[in-house]
Design an enzyme around this catalytic site. Structure first.
Site, PDB file in Angstrom:
ATOM      1  N   GLU A  63     -17.472   7.775  14.867  1.00  0.00           N
ATOM      2  CA  GLU A  63     -16.137   8.626  14.706  1.00  0.00           C
ATOM      3  C   GLU A  63     -16.090   9.513  13.817  1.00  0.00           C
ATOM      4  OE1 GLU A  63     -13.224   5.702  15.754  1.00  0.00           O
ATOM      5  OE2 GLU A  63     -14.395   4.872  17.663  1.00  0.00           O
ATOM      6  N   GLU A 110     -19.240   1.842  25.044  1.00  0.00           N
ATOM      7  CA  GLU A 110     -17.971   0.702  24.850  1.00  0.00           C
ATOM      8  C   GLU A 110     -17.412   1.179  26.269  1.00  0.00           C
ATOM      9  OE1 GLU A 110     -15.988   1.713  21.481  1.00  0.00           O
ATOM     10  OE2 GLU A 110     -17.819   1.793  20.137  1.00  0.00           O
TER      11      GLU A 110
HETATM   12  O1  9MR Z   1     -12.746  -3.817  20.002  1.00  0.00           O
HETATM   13  C1  9MR Z   1     -12.821  -3.845  18.616  1.00  0.00           C
HETATM   14  C2  9MR Z   1     -11.569  -4.655  18.404  1.00  0.00           C
HETATM   15  O2  9MR Z   1     -11.496  -6.162  18.282  1.00  0.00           O
HETATM   16  C3  9MR Z   1     -11.035  -4.183  16.863  1.00  0.00           C
HETATM   17  O3  9MR Z   1      -9.719  -4.962  16.539  1.00  0.00           O
HETATM   18  C4  9MR Z   1     -10.880  -2.747  16.646  1.00  0.00           C
HETATM   19  C5  9MR Z   1     -10.482  -2.280  15.311  1.00  0.00           C
HETATM   20  O4  9MR Z   1     -10.485  -0.986  15.063  1.00  0.00           O
HETATM   21  O5  9MR Z   1     -12.078  -2.122  17.054  1.00  0.00           O
HETATM   22  C6  9MR Z   1     -12.523  -2.358  18.159  1.00  0.00           C
HETATM   23  O6  9MR Z   1     -13.810  -1.734  18.690  1.00  0.00           O
HETATM   24  C7  9MR Z   1     -13.772  -0.351  18.312  1.00  0.00           C
HETATM   25  C8  9MR Z   1     -14.987   0.066  18.192  1.00  0.00           C
HETATM   26  O7  9MR Z   1     -15.581  -0.548  17.036  1.00  0.00           O
HETATM   27  C9  9MR Z   1     -15.446   1.566  17.851  1.00  0.00           C
HETATM   28  N1  9MR Z   1     -14.672   2.405  18.939  1.00  0.00           N
HETATM   29  C10 9MR Z   1     -13.278   1.709  19.168  1.00  0.00           C
HETATM   30  C11 9MR Z   1     -13.208   0.454  19.610  1.00  0.00           C
HETATM   31  C12 9MR Z   1     -12.048   0.091  20.256  1.00  0.00           C
HETATM   32  O8  9MR Z   1     -11.112   0.324  19.353  1.00  0.00           O
END
Ligand code: 9MR
Length: 409
Positions: free
Chosen positions: A179, A290
Site C-alpha cells: 500500500e 486478500e
Molecule cells: O485483517 C487485518 C486486521 O486483523 C488488522 O487489524 C488490520 C490492521 O490494519 O489489518 C488487517 O489486514 C490488512 C492487511 O494486512 C493489508 N490490507 C488490508 C487488510 C485489511 O485491513
C-alpha cells in the site's frame, strides 16, 4: 432519500435480485452434475467430501487463506481440506514481529509456518514494509530526531534479512511492500504521502531497497507489490507506474498483489480486466491476496441502508443479515470475478481469501462498506458475510458458484 422514484428503484432492485437468486440456485450454486460415470457410487467429482477448493482449482492457481492462531485452532480441518496456501493475517507484520530494536516475537509466526509445513501447505509472507502495524522505533534516531535515510535503510535491511532469512525456502512469496500508492484522483501524486517512509525519503528509494534486500535474503522467493482498489482506474495506473519504474530500474519484482477487498456491486468485470491487462503486460505475475466480497454497500442496492444508518446512530443493533437478495448479488459477483480470473489464469498464481469463515471477518468490526466508522455514519453493527463458508463453517452457495467457474476443458 425517500422519493417515490427511489422507492420504485429499490423495489425493482429487490425483485431483480430475488429473480436472480432463483435462477442462480438452479444453475450455479449446487455441485455440478457430471456426465462422466464416477468411480464412487452416488457421487460426482464435485461432491467428493474430501475435495476442497485447492483440488477444484489445481490446474489453475493456488487457493489460499489468511489465518491467525485462533483460526488455526478453530478451523484447522476446514483449512487443511480446502486450501493450499496460507498467509499469516497479522503475525508477520513488521511491528508485530519486531516491536523494539532488540525484541522479536517469533512464536505465532513460527507456529503458523510449522502448521503449514506439517500439512504441506505453501506459505505467503505478509509483509516487509507498510505504514500500518509498522515498527515505529525505526523512524527515530538515537538522538531522538527523525532517523537518517542511512539508518532507516540499515534497519530495514536488518529486518528483512532476519525475517526472510529465517523462513528461507519455506515462504514461496512475500508481499514486500504494501500500500505505498496514494489514493485519490490526482494522477500526479503516485506515492503515499502520509507514510513515515515517504516523509523521511521523499523518493521511492525505500521501496526499491526493500525488494533488493528481500531478494538478497532469499533469491528463490517471489516478490510482490501489494495494494487495494487496484481495479480503480486512477489507482491502477499509479500502481502500474510504480511497478514499471521498479522494472526499469532492474529491481527484483515478480508480481503484483491485488488485495481484492470487493463489494457485491464492484468492481465490474471490465475494470478488473483492464487492470489485469495492464499489469500483466509488464511480464509480472498476479495474485489476489486478500479476497472477500462485502455484502454491505451504502447505496440503493441495499434497500435498508438508510434505516441501518439511522439505526446505528441510535445504537440499535439492526441487522437484516444475509438476506436472499444480498446472497444472490454476492453469488453473481463471485462468479463474475472468477470468470475473469479464468480468462487470466495463465498469469494468476494464487487467490487468497482474507479470513476463513463468515463467523469472523476483519470487516465485521468496521463501518459499513469496510471503511472506518465515522462520526456521521456511526458504527454499523452489520456483519459483512464476505467469504465462501458460512458462520458455521459450511460451504455457501457462493462456494459452488466459484467452483463451477473452473474450466474443465
Ligand atoms: O485483517 C487485518 C486486521 O486483523 C488488522 O487489524 C488490520 C490492521 O490494519 O489489518 C488487517 O489486514 C490488512 C492487511 O494486512 C493489508 N490490507 C488490508 C487488510 C485489511 O485491513
Amino acid at each position: 432519500m425517500n422519493t417515490p422514484l427511489l422507492k420504485n428503484y429499490r423495489r425493482d432492485i429487490t425483485i431483480l435480485a430475488a429473480a436472480l437468486a432463483a435462477v442462480l440456485n438452479f444453475t450455479q450454486c449446487t455441485p455440478k452434475q457430471s456426465a462422466a460415470v464416477s468411480s464412487v457410487p452416488n457421487t460426482t467429482p464435485h461432491e467428493d467430501p474430501n475435495k476442497g477448493l485447492k483440488d477444484y482449482f489445481k490446474n489453475d492457481f493456488k487457493i489460499g487463506v489468511a489465518v491467525s492462531m485462533n483460526s488455526i485452532r478453530q478451523d484447522s480441518a476446514l483449512i487443511i481440506r480446502e486450501f493450499n496456501s496460507l498467509t499469516p493475517e497479522n503475525d508477520m507484520k513488521v511491528g508485530v514481529l519486531h516491536p523494539a530494536e532488540n525484541t522479536w516475537k517469533w512464536e505465532n509466526a513460527d507456529a503458523i509456518v510449522a502448521f503449514a509445513q506439517r500439512h504441506h501447505i505453501a506459505i505467503r509472507g505478509h509483509n516487509l514494509l507498510w505504514h500500518t502495524q509498522d515498527a515505529k522505533w525505526m523512524y527515530t534516531g538515537p538522538d531522538g530526531k527523525p532517523a537518517s535515510k542511512e539508518l532507516l535503510l540499515q534497519r530495514l535491511r536488518d529486518h528483512i534479512h532476519t525475517v526472510v532469512g529465517r523462513y528461507k525456502g519455506k515462504i514461496y512469496a512475500w508481499d514486500v511492500v504494501n500500500e505505498a500508492v496514494q489514493d485519490g484522483e490526482d494522477s500526479t501524486v503516485i506515492y503515499r504521502q502520509n507514510s513515515p517512509w515517504w516523509k523521511i525519503f521523499q523518493s521511492p528509494e525505500f521501496i526499491e531497497a526493500a525488494f533488493r534486500y528481500a531478494h538478497e535474503a532469499d533469491p528463490a522467493a517471489k516478490l510482490y507489490y501489494n495494494d487495494y482498489s487496484s481495479e480503480n482506474v486512477t489507482k491502477h495506473r499509479k500502481i502500474y507506474k510504480l511497478v514499471k519504474s521498479l522494472k526499469d530500474h532492474g529491481v527484483p519484482i515478480n508480481g503484483v498483489g491485488f488485495q481484492a477487498h470487493w463489494k457485491i456491486n464492484s468492481p465490474t468485470q471490465d475494470a478488473l480486466r483492464t487492470a489485469l491487462k495492464e499489469i500483466t503486460s509488464l511480464g509480472l505475475e498476479v495474485q489476489f491476496t486478500e479476497l472477500d466480497i462485502d455484502i454491505r454497500v451504502p447505496s440503493a442496492l441495499t434497500p435498508n441502508a438508510t434505516a441501518l444508518v439511522a439505526g446505528a446512530q441510535a445504537a440499535a443493533p439492526v441487522d437484516p443479515g444475509y438476506t436472499p437478495e444480498l446472497e444472490a448479488l454476492q453469488i453473481a459477483q463471485y462468479k463474475k470475478m472468477f470468470d475473469v480470473m479464468q480468462e487470466y489464469k495463465k498469469h494468476i498464481k494464487a487467490v487468497t481469501f482474507w479470513n476463513v469463515t463468515d463467523k469472523s471477518s476483519w470487516l465485521d468490526g468496521r463501518g459499513q462498506g469496510g471503511g472506518a466508522a465515522t462520526a456521521t455514519a456511526g458504527r454499523i453493527p452489520r456483519k459483512a458475510y464476505p467469504l465462501l463458508f458460512d458462520v458455521n463453517g459450511q460451504r455457501k452457495k457462493a462456494y459452488w458458484a466459484v467452483v463451477n467457474t473452473v474450466d474443465e476443458k
